[in-house]
Scaffold this active site. Sequence first.
Site, PDB file in Angstrom:
ATOM      1  N   THR A  52      -2.532   6.201 -22.355  1.00 24.64           N
ATOM      2  CA  THR A  52      -2.478   4.864 -21.775  1.00 24.64           C
ATOM      3  C   THR A  52      -1.099   4.293 -22.078  1.00 24.64           C
ATOM      4  O   THR A  52      -0.443   4.710 -23.025  1.00 24.64           O
ATOM      5  CB  THR A  52      -3.543   3.938 -22.375  1.00 24.64           C
ATOM      6  OG1 THR A  52      -3.488   4.052 -23.792  1.00 24.64           O
ATOM      7  CG2 THR A  52      -4.927   4.297 -21.901  1.00 24.64           C
ATOM      8  N   ARG A  74      -1.239  -2.527 -18.819  1.00 28.82           N
ATOM      9  CA  ARG A  74      -2.512  -1.808 -18.902  1.00 28.82           C
ATOM     10  C   ARG A  74      -2.537  -0.697 -17.841  1.00 28.82           C
ATOM     11  O   ARG A  74      -2.414  -0.989 -16.652  1.00 28.82           O
ATOM     12  CB  ARG A  74      -3.619  -2.833 -18.631  1.00 28.82           C
ATOM     13  CG  ARG A  74      -5.032  -2.373 -18.786  1.00 28.82           C
ATOM     14  CD  ARG A  74      -5.914  -3.553 -19.072  1.00 28.82           C
ATOM     15  NE  ARG A  74      -5.532  -4.085 -20.364  1.00 28.82           N
ATOM     16  CZ  ARG A  74      -5.913  -3.565 -21.531  1.00 28.82           C
ATOM     17  NH1 ARG A  74      -6.716  -2.534 -21.571  1.00 28.82           N
ATOM     18  NH2 ARG A  74      -5.488  -4.098 -22.653  1.00 28.82           N
ATOM     19  N   TYR A  89       0.849  -1.200   0.000  1.00 29.78           N
ATOM     20  CA  TYR A  89       0.000   0.000   0.000  1.00 29.78           C
ATOM     21  C   TYR A  89       0.876   1.239   0.000  1.00 29.78           C
ATOM     22  O   TYR A  89       1.780   1.356   0.819  1.00 29.78           O
ATOM     23  CB  TYR A  89      -0.922   0.026   1.231  1.00 29.78           C
ATOM     24  CG  TYR A  89      -2.359   0.043   0.806  1.00 29.78           C
ATOM     25  CD1 TYR A  89      -2.835   1.062  -0.015  1.00 29.78           C
ATOM     26  CD2 TYR A  89      -3.242  -0.962   1.193  1.00 29.78           C
ATOM     27  CE1 TYR A  89      -4.147   1.065  -0.455  1.00 29.78           C
ATOM     28  CE2 TYR A  89      -4.559  -0.962   0.763  1.00 29.78           C
ATOM     29  CZ  TYR A  89      -4.998   0.061  -0.068  1.00 29.78           C
ATOM     30  OH  TYR A  89      -6.281   0.066  -0.504  1.00 29.78           O
ATOM     31  N   GLU A 122      -0.355   4.797  -0.725  1.00 31.89           N
ATOM     32  CA  GLU A 122      -1.101   6.033  -1.001  1.00 31.89           C
ATOM     33  C   GLU A 122      -0.195   7.238  -0.791  1.00 31.89           C
ATOM     34  O   GLU A 122       0.545   7.309   0.192  1.00 31.89           O
ATOM     35  CB  GLU A 122      -2.336   6.126  -0.103  1.00 31.89           C
ATOM     36  CG  GLU A 122      -3.442   5.213  -0.588  1.00 31.89           C
ATOM     37  CD  GLU A 122      -4.664   5.228   0.305  1.00 31.89           C
ATOM     38  OE1 GLU A 122      -4.604   5.804   1.408  1.00 31.89           O
ATOM     39  OE2 GLU A 122      -5.682   4.657  -0.104  1.00 31.89           O
ATOM     40  N   LYS A 172      -0.998   0.645 -25.295  1.00 30.56           N
ATOM     41  CA  LYS A 172      -1.288   0.567 -26.738  1.00 30.56           C
ATOM     42  C   LYS A 172       0.047   0.562 -27.486  1.00 30.56           C
ATOM     43  O   LYS A 172       0.826  -0.363 -27.301  1.00 30.56           O
ATOM     44  CB  LYS A 172      -2.214   1.717 -27.143  1.00 30.56           C
ATOM     45  CG  LYS A 172      -3.578   1.678 -26.418  1.00 30.56           C
ATOM     46  CD  LYS A 172      -4.512   2.759 -26.923  1.00 30.56           C
ATOM     47  CE  LYS A 172      -5.910   2.652 -26.354  1.00 30.56           C
ATOM     48  NZ  LYS A 172      -6.081   3.312 -25.051  1.00 30.56           N
ATOM     49  N   ASP A 205      -4.948  14.059 -25.652  1.00 31.83           N
ATOM     50  CA  ASP A 205      -5.103  12.659 -25.257  1.00 31.83           C
ATOM     51  C   ASP A 205      -4.318  11.809 -26.257  1.00 31.83           C
ATOM     52  O   ASP A 205      -4.758  11.581 -27.389  1.00 31.83           O
ATOM     53  CB  ASP A 205      -6.592  12.295 -25.266  1.00 31.83           C
ATOM     54  CG  ASP A 205      -6.839  10.875 -24.768  1.00 31.83           C
ATOM     55  OD1 ASP A 205      -5.909  10.051 -24.840  1.00 31.83           O
ATOM     56  OD2 ASP A 205      -7.966  10.596 -24.323  1.00 31.83           O
TER      57      ASP A 205
END
Length: 432
Positions: A239, A248, A58, A60, A242, A207
């Site tokens: 992303t 991913r 974890y 954060e 691709k 984008d």
Amino acid sequence: MSEYSLVGSHLRDVDPELGHLIDEEMERQSTSLQLIASENFTSLAVMEATASVLTNKYSEGYPGKRYYGGNSTVDKVETLAIDRLKSLFKAPHANVQPHSGANANAAVYFALLKPGETVLAMRLDQGGHLTHGSPVNFSGQLYNFVGYGVTPKGPGGEVIDLDNLHALAREHQPKMIVVGATAYSRVIEIDRVRDIADEVGSLVMFDAAHVAGLIAAGIYPNPLFKKDGSKGADVVTFTTHKTLRGPRGGAIVSHDEYGAAIDKALFPGFQGGPLENTIAAKAVAFLEALTPEFRSYQEKVVENAKAFAKELETRGFRVVSGGTDTHLILVDLQSFDIDLSGKQAQEVLDRAGITCNRNQIPGDPRSPFVTSGLRFGTAAMTTAKMGVKEMSIVAEYIAAALQKREDEGEIKRIREEVRSLCLTFPPPFLAK
Ligand code: DSN
């Protein structure tokens, strides 16, 4: 154990049912053609990082500012990913935590817009993305999106209509202009968009989900900068899975002045704990993208796409905008067979072992669920080392399968040919 197996003995023992399903998917990926423009095959190194112990932690917060102990190694992992990404995009600021491209876009909107503010973006039916203001998406519900599109079809047509974008910007005075698309094959030059944005006092978000790998390789203009090196887009989202060929996930790069607001909007504003295993895999992909081999891979991706577009045209398919500058090809099926919808074509090709997706074409008479188009990409085929010769073979399979779609024997024959072609060009997880 199946012939196609990367599933280790632990998973096989604990959950044979799931192990079998992973084998099944591995067989599908290795024996059918992966032509979805938003997919690729990662390296084994990327897969190993994704499957690493980092999934247990974890974290954060951000490096040096975490809400949990035990993060000294994770801080180094995330810093490595950030530094590599900054160097790939020559970016003053980078955030590698977005779980997806949609989350990256949401965080940027959340950081830089107030609900109800006006944003100019490409319409979904013209090649834009759901997160660019579709009414079924949070973006369209929280902000006032106004859509621009492409010029009419014809020689030199079906390219972004910058004159219309300019007129809409003057009329609507948007807080932000979004460029970058999901079904658009031409280079989008940032210079004129920046000038329009400056005239109306608007921010620019690019984008780059589809073209991030091409940008990283230096064969698509880096939207963070105009040609003269001055500021282009304020923020670039993308992303990592691709053309960039990573795990991913998503990422954001920006000029310095937006960094703090974007970081805060993503966490604690929008996401919880980062996926540090995925961030480690992003770091691997960024390292791979910094190599000369990656540049030559991307050159081949575009060379293959151009060849594939020509081969499809030769067989009667109309390629939207008359070709491609990228990895992506949008095909209008109406010239090939007016009765054939994108939905039907996608299903026939699936049966022949050719995986692609139906897509609306600009001005499509059919709905987004049915469509008159197909979208193809060459990123995965090129990773599997296919070249121009194979593009011709694949185009022929597509034309033959769609022409003889009622002939089950013919579809089966093509399926078998596809299988042997794919076995000659294995993805990295099977390559020796
Ligand atoms: N970016 C989309 C695609 O191009 O497939 C997925 O949302």
